[in-house]
Design a protein around this motif. Structure first.
Motif, PDB file in Angstrom:
ATOM      1  N   LEU A 282       0.829  -1.200   0.000  1.00 40.83           N
ATOM      2  CA  LEU A 282       0.000   0.000   0.000  1.00 40.83           C
ATOM      3  C   LEU A 282       0.867   1.254   0.000  1.00 40.83           C
ATOM      4  N   ASP A 283       1.908   1.244   0.826  1.00 41.24           N
ATOM      5  CA  ASP A 283       2.819   2.384   0.890  1.00 41.24           C
ATOM      6  C   ASP A 283       3.501   2.610  -0.464  1.00 41.24           C
ATOM      7  N   SER A 285       2.293   1.736  -3.374  1.00 38.55           N
ATOM      8  CA  SER A 285       1.280   2.222  -4.318  1.00 38.55           C
ATOM      9  C   SER A 285       1.005   3.707  -4.089  1.00 38.55           C
ATOM     10  N   LYS A 286       0.958   4.103  -2.829  1.00 33.52           N
ATOM     11  CA  LYS A 286       0.706   5.516  -2.513  1.00 33.52           C
ATOM     12  C   LYS A 286       1.832   6.388  -3.049  1.00 33.52           C
ATOM     13  N   THR A 287       3.077   5.928  -2.838  1.00 30.63           N
ATOM     14  CA  THR A 287       4.233   6.672  -3.328  1.00 30.63           C
ATOM     15  C   THR A 287       4.202   6.808  -4.836  1.00 30.63           C
ATOM     16  N   LEU A 289       1.561   6.725  -6.806  1.00 25.92           N
ATOM     17  CA  LEU A 289       0.471   7.629  -7.217  1.00 25.92           C
ATOM     18  C   LEU A 289       0.854   9.103  -7.003  1.00 25.92           C
ATOM     19  N   LEU A 290       1.503   9.372  -5.854  1.00 24.53           N
ATOM     20  CA  LEU A 290       1.873  10.751  -5.540  1.00 24.53           C
ATOM     21  C   LEU A 290       2.982  11.270  -6.446  1.00 24.53           C
TER      22      LEU A 290
END
Length: 292
Positions: A282-283, A285-287, A289-290
């Motif tokens: 998840l971390d 994926s978040k990175t 996306l950002l």
């Protein structure tokens, strides 16, 4: 759950006497408070439904039984209106088809059971086979069961076996994660008369009335006997009956919603939690996306 709703539950053991059950009780509520509490219960039920779906360990089977005009349809409409349709399914059981008569009496009901994570609502249910069929035993002959060629063959032993089949069916479902909530909407004969007259007088409700309804109304006493026996034969600790006073629709809806909500709470439903590896993804994926 308030004690007044707990008192509506029949677990079996002591003999249930239907004529002693009130049809017009409204407990400690007045109409406005009842409607306000129903609105709150629907919001809570919606949140619990989402947990039920995510938890994916249990299913809920809600059965509605009642005499005509007792308010089954409107109870389903009002109580379940806050639920996500994707996690809820409603089946209304009419006269069996030729295909359904070619199978055992539970077959069509088994096919309509909810999957884990979902709420299934049966408007009339497998209990019709010990209610309307008890009042009209000639319907049993359509099942072509060996040894039952005439109405005179349908004896006490037959009904005992049918009750046993229902108890075993429900026991099997419960053992495999289905929670069963059985509601009998207990309407008075006087209130049914008023509702029939309303359907006749209101052109928008004419379609709800059939002259055949009066033929069944004339058999009221036989139906009450059939309901009382069915409830006594099939009410258990794990699969009790809920006898809902139905003369006041707003109170019936409130009682049903409170009972369903309380049962959902008791399941201790939880949203799934992720392991360390999934959280790391998840971390990542978040990175990603950002950084786009």
């Amino acid at each position: 759950m308030k004690n007044e709703f707990k008192e509506l539950i029949v677990h079996g053991g002591n003999k249930f006497v239907l004529k002693n059950a009130k049809t017009n009780n409204t407990g400690d509520y007045h109409k406005k408070q009842g409607k306000d509490d129903l609105a709150k219960a629907k919001i809570e039920m919606s949140d619990l439904q989402e947990k039920l779906y995510a938890d994916d360990s249990s299913s809920i089977l809600i059965l509605f039984q009642a005499m005509d005009a007792a308010g089954k349809d409107s109870a389903i409409e009002h109580v379940m209106s806050g639920l996500n349709p994707q996690g809820c399914q409603v089946f209304s059981f009419k006269t069996p088809s030729a295909l359904e008569y070619d199978h055992d009496f539970l077959w069509r009901h088994y096919r309509a059971l909810p999957e884990r994570g979902r709420i299934g609502i049966h408007n009339r249910s497998h209990y019709e086979n010990v209610l309307v069929c008890k009042v009209h035993p000639e319907y049993i002959l359509n099942e072509h069961i060996p040894g039952y060629a005439n109405v005179s063959d349908i004896n006490k032993k037959f009904w005992s076996q049918r009750y046993e089949s229902i108890r075993n069916f429900e026991k099997h479902l419960i053992a495999n994660g289905t929670v069963i909530l059985k509601f009998f909407l207990n309407v008075s004969q006087e209130e049914q008369k008023d509702r029939f007259l309303d359907r006749i007088d209101d052109p928008t409700k004419n379609w709800k009335f059939s002259s055949g309804d009066l033929k069944e109304r004339a058999l009221w006493g036989k139906y009450m006997d059939a309901y009382e026996e069915a409830i006594n034969e099939t009410a258990t600790k794990d699969s009790p009956w809920h006898i809902i006073p139905a003369d006041k629709k707003w109170y019936a809806r409130l009682a049903i919603s409170e009972i369903i909500t309380d049962k959902l709470k008791s399941l201790n439903l939880k949203f799934p939690t992720l392991g360390d590896a999934e959280e790391a993804k998840l971390d990542e994926s978040k990175t990603a996306l950002l950084s786009e």
